[in-house]
Write a protein that holds these residues in place. Sequence first.
Motif, PDB file in Angstrom:
ATOM      1  N   UNK A  33      34.966  15.274  17.479  1.00 52.52           N
ATOM      2  CA  UNK A  33      34.252  16.473  17.482  1.00 52.52           C
ATOM      3  C   UNK A  33      32.626  16.426  17.695  1.00 52.52           C
ATOM      4  N   UNK A  34      32.324  15.076  17.936  1.00 53.12           N
ATOM      5  CA  UNK A  34      30.928  14.598  18.093  1.00 53.12           C
ATOM      6  C   UNK A  34      29.867  14.811  17.081  1.00 53.12           C
ATOM      7  N   UNK A  35      30.298  14.527  15.961  1.00 51.60           N
ATOM      8  CA  UNK A  35      29.504  14.687  14.593  1.00 51.60           C
ATOM      9  C   UNK A  35      28.650  13.440  14.997  1.00 51.60           C
ATOM     10  N   UNK A  36      27.182  13.890  14.731  1.00 46.70           N
ATOM     11  CA  UNK A  36      26.171  12.778  15.012  1.00 46.70           C
ATOM     12  C   UNK A  36      25.984  11.761  13.962  1.00 46.70           C
ATOM     13  N   UNK A  37      26.728  11.668  12.817  1.00 46.27           N
ATOM     14  CA  UNK A  37      26.711  10.793  11.476  1.00 46.27           C
ATOM     15  C   UNK A  37      27.538   9.914  11.912  1.00 46.27           C
ATOM     16  N   UNK A  38      28.323   9.923  12.795  1.00 44.71           N
ATOM     17  CA  UNK A  38      29.245   8.539  12.997  1.00 44.71           C
ATOM     18  C   UNK A  38      28.596   7.688  13.575  1.00 44.71           C
ATOM     19  N   UNK A  39      28.921   6.356  13.219  1.00 36.60           N
ATOM     20  CA  UNK A  39      28.318   5.014  13.493  1.00 36.60           C
ATOM     21  C   UNK A  39      28.582   4.737  15.080  1.00 36.60           C
TER      22      UNK A  39
END
Length: 91
Positions: A33-39
């Motif tokens: 989903x493109x979550x910016x918190x993912x490393x």
Amino acid sequence: MQIRAHRLERRMTTAELAERAGISRDMLYRVEKGDPRVTLGVAFELAAIVGVPLFEAEPGALQARAVQMAEKLRLLPGAVRKRPAEPKDDF
């Protein structure tokens, strides 16, 4: 977006890809989903597993590939496995 498209093209379930990458299914959902918190390392690992090219020689090639993948995603099924038919219990 491209990770999901390549996963569906290879008919991999979220459980299979998450297990192969050593992450949880929730983490995989967030990456797709493109979550910016993912490393960044997790995203790169998933991209490498499903075969998403991360770098191109031409500057506009990645943008063109992103547009192509968006069009392809619209054509792919929403799920890898078919949902079981609802039982008909009308007597």
